[in-house]
Design a protein around this motif. Structure first.
Motif, PDB file in Angstrom:
ATOM      1  N   THR A   3       0.898  -1.540   0.174  1.00 29.01           N
ATOM      2  CA  THR A   3      -0.088   0.138   0.016  1.00 29.01           C
ATOM      3  C   THR A   3       1.022   1.105   0.208  1.00 29.01           C
ATOM      4  O   THR A   3       2.101   1.086   0.951  1.00 29.01           O
ATOM      5  CB  THR A   3      -0.714   0.203   1.563  1.00 29.01           C
ATOM      6  N   THR A   4       0.407   2.250  -1.130  1.00 22.59           N
ATOM      7  CA  THR A   4       1.770   3.718  -1.205  1.00 22.59           C
ATOM      8  C   THR A   4       0.370   4.282  -0.784  1.00 22.59           C
ATOM      9  O   THR A   4      -0.920   4.278  -1.031  1.00 22.59           O
ATOM     10  CB  THR A   4       2.336   3.424  -2.643  1.00 22.59           C
ATOM     11  N   PHE A   5       0.613   5.434   0.031  1.00 19.66           N
ATOM     12  CA  PHE A   5       0.250   6.678  -0.121  1.00 19.66           C
ATOM     13  C   PHE A   5       1.152   7.555  -0.507  1.00 19.66           C
ATOM     14  O   PHE A   5       2.226   7.815   0.053  1.00 19.66           O
ATOM     15  CB  PHE A   5       0.504   7.025   1.927  1.00 19.66           C
ATOM     16  N   ARG A   6       0.590   9.078  -1.068  1.00 18.17           N
ATOM     17  CA  ARG A   6       0.597   9.754  -1.806  1.00 18.17           C
ATOM     18  C   ARG A   6       0.472  10.569  -1.443  1.00 18.17           C
ATOM     19  O   ARG A   6      -0.625  11.347  -1.789  1.00 18.17           O
ATOM     20  CB  ARG A   6       1.001   9.449  -3.127  1.00 18.17           C
ATOM     21  N   GLY A   7       1.516  11.638  -0.568  1.00 20.94           N
ATOM     22  CA  GLY A   7       0.999  12.738  -0.840  1.00 20.94           C
ATOM     23  C   GLY A   7       1.793  14.496  -1.970  1.00 20.94           C
ATOM     24  O   GLY A   7       2.085  14.041  -1.697  1.00 20.94           O
ATOM     25  N   GLY A   8       0.657  14.327  -2.321  1.00 22.21           N
ATOM     26  CA  GLY A   8       0.377  15.738  -3.668  1.00 22.21           C
ATOM     27  C   GLY A   8      -0.831  16.039  -3.986  1.00 22.21           C
ATOM     28  O   GLY A   8      -1.039  17.170  -2.838  1.00 22.21           O
ATOM     29  N   GLN A   9      -0.804  16.282  -5.159  1.00 20.53           N
ATOM     30  CA  GLN A   9      -1.760  17.375  -5.911  1.00 20.53           C
ATOM     31  C   GLN A   9      -3.457  17.206  -5.772  1.00 20.53           C
ATOM     32  O   GLN A   9      -4.156  17.717  -5.751  1.00 20.53           O
ATOM     33  CB  GLN A   9      -1.003  18.008  -7.037  1.00 20.53           C
ATOM     34  N   SER A  10      -3.385  15.722  -5.862  1.00 17.35           N
ATOM     35  CA  SER A  10      -4.573  15.711  -5.861  1.00 17.35           C
ATOM     36  C   SER A  10      -4.569  13.544  -5.396  1.00 17.35           C
ATOM     37  O   SER A  10      -2.904  12.738  -4.854  1.00 17.35           O
ATOM     38  CB  SER A  10      -5.073  15.833  -7.228  1.00 17.35           C
ATOM     39  N   GLY A  11      -6.031  13.274  -5.173  1.00 15.07           N
ATOM     40  CA  GLY A  11      -6.102  12.025  -4.837  1.00 15.07           C
ATOM     41  C   GLY A  11      -7.748  12.021  -4.371  1.00 15.07           C
ATOM     42  O   GLY A  11      -8.395  13.570  -3.551  1.00 15.07           O
ATOM     43  N   GLY A  12      -8.464  10.796  -3.541  1.00 14.74           N
ATOM     44  CA  GLY A  12      -8.800  10.462  -2.714  1.00 14.74           C
ATOM     45  C   GLY A  12      -9.584  11.258  -1.375  1.00 14.74           C
ATOM     46  O   GLY A  12     -10.706  11.425  -1.082  1.00 14.74           O
ATOM     47  N   TRP A  13      -8.233  11.310  -1.143  1.00 13.20           N
ATOM     48  CA  TRP A  13      -8.512  12.376   0.502  1.00 13.20           C
ATOM     49  C   TRP A  13      -7.303  13.435   0.620  1.00 13.20           C
ATOM     50  O   TRP A  13      -6.746  14.154  -0.144  1.00 13.20           O
ATOM     51  CB  TRP A  13      -7.747  12.066   1.333  1.00 13.20           C
ATOM     52  N   ARG A  14      -8.776  14.424   1.076  1.00 11.26           N
ATOM     53  CA  ARG A  14      -8.120  16.181   1.316  1.00 11.26           C
ATOM     54  C   ARG A  14      -7.202  16.205   2.728  1.00 11.26           C
ATOM     55  O   ARG A  14      -8.348  15.592   3.353  1.00 11.26           O
ATOM     56  CB  ARG A  14      -9.153  16.673   0.917  1.00 11.26           C
ATOM     57  N   VAL A  15      -6.304  16.501   2.444  1.00 14.69           N
ATOM     58  CA  VAL A  15      -5.091  16.654   3.536  1.00 14.69           C
ATOM     59  C   VAL A  15      -5.654  18.433   4.832  1.00 14.69           C
ATOM     60  O   VAL A  15      -5.442  19.189   3.830  1.00 14.69           O
ATOM     61  CB  VAL A  15      -3.934  16.442   3.523  1.00 14.69           C
ATOM     62  N   THR A  16      -6.507  17.950   5.401  1.00 17.30           N
ATOM     63  CA  THR A  16      -6.739  19.130   6.382  1.00 17.30           C
ATOM     64  C   THR A  16      -5.158  19.602   7.229  1.00 17.30           C
ATOM     65  O   THR A  16      -5.722  20.603   7.228  1.00 17.30           O
ATOM     66  CB  THR A  16      -7.806  19.051   7.597  1.00 17.30           C
ATOM     67  N   SER A  17      -4.826  18.428   7.579  1.00 16.53           N
ATOM     68  CA  SER A  17      -3.526  19.699   8.462  1.00 16.53           C
ATOM     69  C   SER A  17      -2.251  17.839   8.486  1.00 16.53           C
ATOM     70  O   SER A  17      -2.776  16.987   8.311  1.00 16.53           O
ATOM     71  CB  SER A  17      -4.277  19.146   9.957  1.00 16.53           C
ATOM     72  N   ILE A  18      -0.975  19.247   8.670  1.00 17.47           N
ATOM     73  CA  ILE A  18       0.280  17.973   8.625  1.00 17.47           C
ATOM     74  C   ILE A  18       0.998  18.074   9.812  1.00 17.47           C
ATOM     75  O   ILE A  18       1.265  19.508   9.658  1.00 17.47           O
ATOM     76  CB  ILE A  18       1.156  18.204   7.815  1.00 17.47           C
TER      77      ILE A  18
END
Length: 184
Positions: A3-18
């Protein structure tokens, strides 16, 4: 299966905070994509991915049969429609943790920190999956993925606060808390 988690410009999940919990954080991104495949997913073309974390689901390491049966009976599966909030929490433990024997790690994990027993009350509201990354040469040892309904956000915050207050967490040298909302 990786399973690969990719942080970027698009995807099925919107990042609200890091949020940096301990050690170095990860670059901020607007979205997260998750890819399950037979190999670690790499972009086919140059991409705007800021970071990539990969892991595998592995055998339970510090859980006995009775605990596994109790977890299986109480936990919810991932992908529930109402669970539109998520958290990805990558963790790296210290060399001191890995120098302990499996029996010593189990003693700290459950006998002292009550990792399993203490978290049962949060099920089934919070679904979770652990991905192992250490043997893949990844920057984190574990990728912990949680899903929950918006009304259970405070319950999730209580869960992670409880875990971070245990002896086990004294062995964490890097932890990042990434909060997400499913894209509609």
């Amino acid at each position: 299966m990786f399973t690969t988690f990719r942080g970027g410009q698009s995807g099925g999940w919107r990042v609200t905070s890091i949020s940096k919990v301990k050690g170095e954080t990860l670059p901020r991104v607007p979205a997260l994509s998750i890819i399950a495949s037979e190999a670690i997913a790499l972009p086919l073309l140059p991409s705007t991915t800021a970071w990539r974390l990969a892991g595998v689901i592995s055998d339970l390491r510090y859980t006995n049969r009775a605990e596994k049966e109790q977890l299986d009976a109480q936990q919810a599966g991932l992908g529930r429609r109402e669970a539109s909030c998520a958290a990805l929490i990558p963790i790296r433990k210290t060399v001191a943790w890995w120098n302990l024997t499996p029996e010593e790690r189990r003693e700290i994990f459950e006998d002292k920190s009550h990792h399993i027993a203490g978290t049962l009350k949060y099920l089934p509201a919070i679904a979770r999956q652990l991905f192992h990354s250490r043997d893949l040469g990844e920057p984190f040892d574990f990728l912990t993925w949680f899903e929950f309904a918006p009304e259970h956000t405070a319950l999730f915050d209580e869960l992670v606060a409880m875990l971070r207050a245990t002896e086990e967490w004294s062995y964490v040298e890097r932890e990042v808390d990434i909060r997400l909302v499913r894209e509609e």
